[in-house]
Every structure is written in structure tokens, then in C-alpha cells.
Design a protein around this motif. Structure first.
Motif, mmCIF file in Angstrom:
data_model
loop_
_atom_site.group_PDB
_atom_site.id
_atom_site.type_symbol
_atom_site.label_atom_id
_atom_site.label_comp_id
_atom_site.label_asym_id
_atom_site.label_seq_id
_atom_site.Cartn_x
_atom_site.Cartn_y
_atom_site.Cartn_z
ATOM 1 N N THR A 199 0.832 -1.207 0.000
ATOM 2 C CA THR A 199 0.000 0.000 0.000
ATOM 3 C C THR A 199 0.865 1.254 0.000
ATOM 4 O OG1 THR A 199 -1.806 -1.127 1.149
ATOM 5 C CG2 THR A 199 -1.763 1.272 1.277
ATOM 6 N N LEU A 200 1.905 1.263 0.807
ATOM 7 C CA LEU A 200 2.800 2.415 0.841
ATOM 8 C C LEU A 200 3.508 2.605 -0.488
ATOM 9 C CD1 LEU A 200 4.399 1.895 4.374
ATOM 10 C CD2 LEU A 200 2.748 3.651 3.745
ATOM 11 N N GLN A 201 3.964 1.516 -1.073
ATOM 12 C CA GLN A 201 4.687 1.607 -2.338
ATOM 13 C C GLN A 201 3.779 2.063 -3.481
ATOM 14 O OE1 GLN A 201 6.377 -2.366 -2.500
ATOM 15 N NE2 GLN A 201 8.336 -1.647 -1.683
ATOM 16 N N LEU A 202 2.575 1.514 -3.540
ATOM 17 C CA LEU A 202 1.646 1.898 -4.603
ATOM 18 C C LEU A 202 1.235 3.362 -4.483
ATOM 19 C CD1 LEU A 202 -0.536 -1.334 -4.707
ATOM 20 C CD2 LEU A 202 0.903 -0.465 -6.565
ATOM 21 N N ARG A 230 3.207 5.583 -3.366
ATOM 22 C CA ARG A 230 4.471 6.319 -3.459
ATOM 23 C C ARG A 230 4.771 7.094 -2.169
ATOM 24 N NH1 ARG A 230 6.385 6.024 -8.566
ATOM 25 N NH2 ARG A 230 4.907 5.564 -10.256
ATOM 26 N N ARG A 231 4.483 6.448 -1.063
ATOM 27 C CA ARG A 231 4.791 7.036 0.236
ATOM 28 C C ARG A 231 6.152 6.518 0.703
ATOM 29 N NH1 ARG A 231 1.450 11.258 0.215
ATOM 30 N NH2 ARG A 231 -0.760 10.647 0.080
ATOM 31 N N PRO A 232 7.144 7.389 0.896
ATOM 32 C CA PRO A 232 8.487 6.925 1.279
ATOM 33 C C PRO A 232 8.518 6.352 2.687
ATOM 34 C CG PRO A 232 8.363 9.312 1.398
ATOM 35 C CD PRO A 232 7.067 8.856 0.789
ATOM 36 N N PHE A 233 9.320 5.298 2.857
ATOM 37 C CA PHE A 233 9.544 4.727 4.182
ATOM 38 C C PHE A 233 10.900 4.049 4.194
ATOM 39 C CE2 PHE A 233 7.563 1.419 1.685
ATOM 40 C CZ PHE A 233 8.205 0.259 2.065
ATOM 41 N N ASP A 234 11.424 3.866 5.379
ATOM 42 C CA ASP A 234 12.727 3.228 5.549
ATOM 43 C C ASP A 234 12.600 1.759 5.150
ATOM 44 O OD1 ASP A 234 15.126 2.092 6.469
ATOM 45 O OD2 ASP A 234 15.236 3.451 8.170
ATOM 46 N N PRO A 235 13.380 1.297 4.159
ATOM 47 C CA PRO A 235 13.280 -0.104 3.749
ATOM 48 C C PRO A 235 13.748 -1.093 4.806
ATOM 49 C CG PRO A 235 15.147 0.956 2.674
ATOM 50 C CD PRO A 235 14.383 2.038 3.376
ATOM 51 N N ARG A 236 14.384 -0.609 5.843
ATOM 52 C CA ARG A 236 14.840 -1.486 6.927
ATOM 53 C C ARG A 236 13.663 -1.715 7.887
ATOM 54 N NH1 ARG A 236 19.525 1.848 9.448
ATOM 55 N NH2 ARG A 236 17.857 3.386 9.243
ATOM 56 N N THR A 262 9.702 -8.883 14.017
ATOM 57 C CA THR A 262 9.886 -9.821 15.112
ATOM 58 C C THR A 262 8.725 -10.817 15.109
ATOM 59 O OG1 THR A 262 8.609 -8.662 16.829
ATOM 60 C CG2 THR A 262 10.873 -7.907 16.436
ATOM 61 N N GLU A 263 8.793 -11.763 16.000
ATOM 62 C CA GLU A 263 7.738 -12.774 16.058
ATOM 63 C C GLU A 263 6.392 -12.160 16.432
ATOM 64 O OE1 GLU A 263 6.942 -16.734 18.745
ATOM 65 O OE2 GLU A 263 8.970 -16.419 17.959
ATOM 66 N N ARG A 264 6.406 -11.104 17.227
ATOM 67 C CA ARG A 264 5.144 -10.538 17.725
ATOM 68 C C ARG A 264 4.718 -9.246 17.038
ATOM 69 N NH1 ARG A 264 5.324 -11.387 24.328
ATOM 70 N NH2 ARG A 264 5.529 -13.661 24.289
ATOM 71 N N TRP A 265 5.647 -8.550 16.384
ATOM 72 C CA TRP A 265 5.294 -7.274 15.766
ATOM 73 C C TRP A 265 6.287 -6.930 14.664
ATOM 74 C CZ3 TRP A 265 9.412 -3.994 16.304
ATOM 75 C CH2 TRP A 265 10.259 -4.215 17.391
ATOM 76 N N ALA A 266 5.857 -5.988 13.823
ATOM 77 C CA ALA A 266 6.734 -5.423 12.803
ATOM 78 C C ALA A 266 6.578 -3.910 12.848
ATOM 79 C CB ALA A 266 6.367 -5.954 11.422
ATOM 80 N N LEU A 267 7.634 -3.196 12.434
ATOM 81 C CA LEU A 267 7.628 -1.744 12.545
ATOM 82 C C LEU A 267 8.222 -1.121 11.295
ATOM 83 C CD1 LEU A 267 6.898 0.468 14.603
ATOM 84 C CD2 LEU A 267 9.236 0.314 15.466
ATOM 85 N N LEU A 268 7.477 -0.154 10.728
ATOM 86 C CA LEU A 268 7.929 0.606 9.573
ATOM 87 C C LEU A 268 8.010 2.072 9.965
ATOM 88 C CD1 LEU A 268 5.566 -1.612 8.518
ATOM 89 C CD2 LEU A 268 6.484 -0.872 6.321
ATOM 90 N N ARG A 269 9.020 2.766 9.415
ATOM 91 C CA ARG A 269 9.206 4.174 9.744
ATOM 92 C C ARG A 269 9.311 5.003 8.473
ATOM 93 N NH1 ARG A 269 12.518 1.141 12.898
ATOM 94 N NH2 ARG A 269 12.239 1.245 15.162
ATOM 95 N N GLY A 270 8.586 6.083 8.432
ATOM 96 C CA GLY A 270 8.656 7.061 7.366
ATOM 97 C C GLY A 270 8.112 8.348 7.925
ATOM 98 N N ARG A 284 -5.574 -4.706 -0.552
ATOM 99 C CA ARG A 284 -4.469 -5.645 -0.821
ATOM 100 C C ARG A 284 -4.748 -7.016 -0.212
ATOM 101 N NH1 ARG A 284 -3.617 -1.520 -2.806
ATOM 102 N NH2 ARG A 284 -4.496 -2.670 -4.524
ATOM 103 N N LEU A 285 -5.315 -7.033 0.992
ATOM 104 C CA LEU A 285 -5.640 -8.299 1.645
ATOM 105 C C LEU A 285 -6.732 -9.051 0.887
ATOM 106 C CD1 LEU A 285 -5.578 -7.246 5.405
ATOM 107 C CD2 LEU A 285 -3.952 -8.761 4.260
#
Length: 327
Positions: free
Chosen positions: A252-255, A257-263, A267-275, A318-319
Motif C-alpha cells: 500500500t505504501l509503495q503503490l 508512493r509514500r516513502p519509508f525506511d526499507p529497513r 519480530t515474532e510478535r510485531w513489525a515496525l515501519l518508519r517514514g 491488498r488483503l
């Protein structure tokens, strides 16, 4: 043992001294630009021309030393450093670079002497305590090293880089508890420190340490009350192996064109994106939850509503498409 983390490196560049002529200053600035652009061959050719006219120019000798070191000529680089210091013993950057060379060659007493000379030339420089502490630690002197690190941290109370660098030094020296304590401080000041640590080879010795893994697996961040904060639940749960929900967020972010840190932290319990948004993906009440936050000065209220609507609707779409393809 790997060399410890100092603030200096052998590639630090010189700044033009005020006593230089305009032509000399311009020429040296051009050399420095080439070094900053990682063009040491071109820099070497340019500085040779300056030294042909002024063979004892300390600034030029320092820059030629840097170029030679970048090209792998350690002996030539050290010789130029020595000549630069003979021409101008007050050239602090040359002392720092010489100390870095001594550290790389495990000549710790010589490195300590050079760092102390640099400290005398600028007693207020913030790097003094870190550099000297690192060499003291390399020499096996924990107490004076810790005292120097404490002074460095006291001078940098809100900068996450300070405890992070101290943590790397302790980790490389084998002091796991001290490394973890300072890494925890760094993460408390800026959670990006946790992301940095995941791929930082300086913490290699801690990878099998359960305390280190626990530190990387827990998100202690608390969204400030004044921040924008919204969330949405989805029938698809967060799964670190399946990743359908996380993939939907990223797509969704890529489509859009919203920039975010690719890193992306996963983790097993959560994921984190930063932009421009902080996006956390995890489970709540048996469903997937996407939580979004941002500082209050980053968006107007209408912009915030539009961005979260775009994100949540995009994830749902997307889902839906992913579920249809799986049938």
C-alpha cells in the motif's frame, strides 16, 4: 579482537587553516571535495601539485595522507601524517588520524598519547572522552575507560548516538552486561538504535545472549499524548512467517508512493515501519492491528485523516486481492 569504536577514523579530512592564501585554500578545498566523493586517485594528483609548490604545507600533507590511506598505502599515509605534525604540531586532525592508525595497528599506548595530544589542543571537543575511553578499554583498563565514557555520556545526555557508541565499545571488549545497559539507554532515547543494532557487526558477540534477543524483541515505545494516533483492525492476523498483513502494508505504501525506511523491523510478535508515519503491525484480540502515529507538526488534521484513510483502505484492498488469489 576487533578495534573498538572511536569517533575518529583515518579518513577524517582537514579543514583549511586561516593562514593559507586564497589560492592554496581553494586548491585544498578541491582536494577535500574529491576525497569526500571517494575519488582518492584524483585527490592524490591534485594535492601533489600543491605540495610541489609548498612541500611543507601541513594541510596538504594531511590530505595526501588521507588519500594514500584510502588507497591502502598505510606506510605512505603514516609518513605524511608525521610530516604534517612536524610542520604543524597544533594540527589536531592529524593527531586524531595518527591515533586511529595506531589503534588499527594495536599500538594502544601510542594511540593514547596521540589522543591526549588532541585533547590538549581542544579540551572541550566532545570526542575526547569517547576516544580515550575506547583506547583505555583496549588496553584492559576498565575503570579509567568507564570514567571517560561516563563523562562523554554526561556531555551528551539526549543524543542516542552517545550510549550507542559506548555500547559498541563494551560489546567488542566482551563486557556484555555493560554493552546491554548502554544499548538499552540508546534505544530509550531513540528506538532507531534498536534497528541499527540488528545489523551492527559490533554486537556479534551478543547474538546468542538471551538478554540481547529480549532487548531487540520488545517495543517499549510509548506514543506521546500530543501525537496523531490511529489504528485499524483486520481479519488477517499478523504472522511473522506468513506476512500477508505486513506485505499488504508495504504494498500500500509503495503503490501510493509514500516513502519509508526499507529497513523494516520484523519480530515474532510485531513489525515496525518508519517514514513520515510510524506504523506498527501486530495482533490484538485475535485480529491483525495496524497502529499509525506521527508528530503533531507533520500533518494538518485533514491531511492526517486523508493519509490514514488511504492507508487502511489500501491495506484492506491488498488483503482482499491476496485472499482471492489464494483460493
Amino acid at each position: 579482537m576487533k578495534p573498538l569504536r572511536c569517533l575518529v577514523a583515518v579518513l577524517f579530512l582537514a579543514t583549511s587553516a586561516p593562514c593559507l592564501s586564497a589560492d592554496e585554500a581553494t586548491g585544498l578545498a578541491a582536494v577535500q571535495e574529491k576525497l569526500e566523493a571517494e575519488l582518492p586517485e584524483e585527490a592524490l594528483d591534485a594535492v601533489e601539485a600543491i605540495l610541489a609548490r609548498s612541500p611543507d604545507n601541513a594541510q596538504a600533507l594531511l590530505l595526501r595522507s588521507t588519500a594514500r590511506l584510502m588507497l591502502g598505502d598505510r606506510q605512505g599515509g603514516r609518513q605524511d601524517l608525521q610530516r604534517a605534525l612536524e610542520a604543524d604540531p597544533k594540527l589536531r586532525r592529524a593527531w586524531l588520524n595518527r591515533a586511529a592508525l595506531d589503534v588499527a595497528e594495536q599500538r594502544y599506548d601510542a594511540a593514547l598519547e596521540a589522543f591526549v595530544r588532541a585533547e590538549k589542543l581542544d579540551p572541550t571537543a566532545l570526542d575526547n572522552h569517547l576516544n580515550i575511553g575506547a583506547v583505555e578499554l583496549l588496553s584492559g583498563r576498565l575503570k579509567p575507560a568507564s570514567e571517560r565514557f561516563a563523562a562523554y555520556l554526561e556531555a551528551n545526555p539526549t543524543n542516542a548516538d552517545a550510549p550507542y557508541l559506548v555500547a559498541t565499545n563494551y560489546a567488542l571488549a566482551g563486557y556484555a552486561a555493560l554493552a546491554l545497559e548502554h544499548l538499552r539507554q540508546a534505544i530509550g532515547l531513540d528506538e532507531v538504535a534498536r534497528l541499527r543494532a540488528r545489523s551492527d557487526g559490533n554486537f556479534e558477540s551478543l547474538v546468542s545472549d538471551a538478554r540481547y534477543q529480549q532487548l531487540l524483541s520488545v517495543d517499549r515505545y510509548r506514543i506521546p499524548a500530543e501525537y496523531y494516533n490511529d489504528s485499524n483492525t483486520f481479519e488477517t492476523p499478523y504472522d511473522s512467517a506468513d506476512r500477508r498483513l505486513l506485505t499488504a502494508v508495504i504494498d500500500t505504501l509503495q503503490l501510493a508512493r509514500r516513502p519509508f525506511d526499507p529497513r523494516v523491523e520484523v519480530t515474532e510478535r510485531w513489525a515496525l515501519l518508519r517514514g513520515d508515519l510510524r506504523i506498527k503491525v501486530y495482533n490484538f484480540g485475535g485480529k491483525g492491528l495496524v497502529q499509525v502515529s506521527a508528530p503533531p507538526d507533520r500533518f494538518t488534521p485533514s491531511e492526517w485523516r486523508a493519509r490514514t484513510k488511504e492507508l487502511f483502505e489500501g491495506i484492506e484492498e491488498r488483503l482482499l486481492l491476496a485472499n482471492l488469489r489464494s483460493k
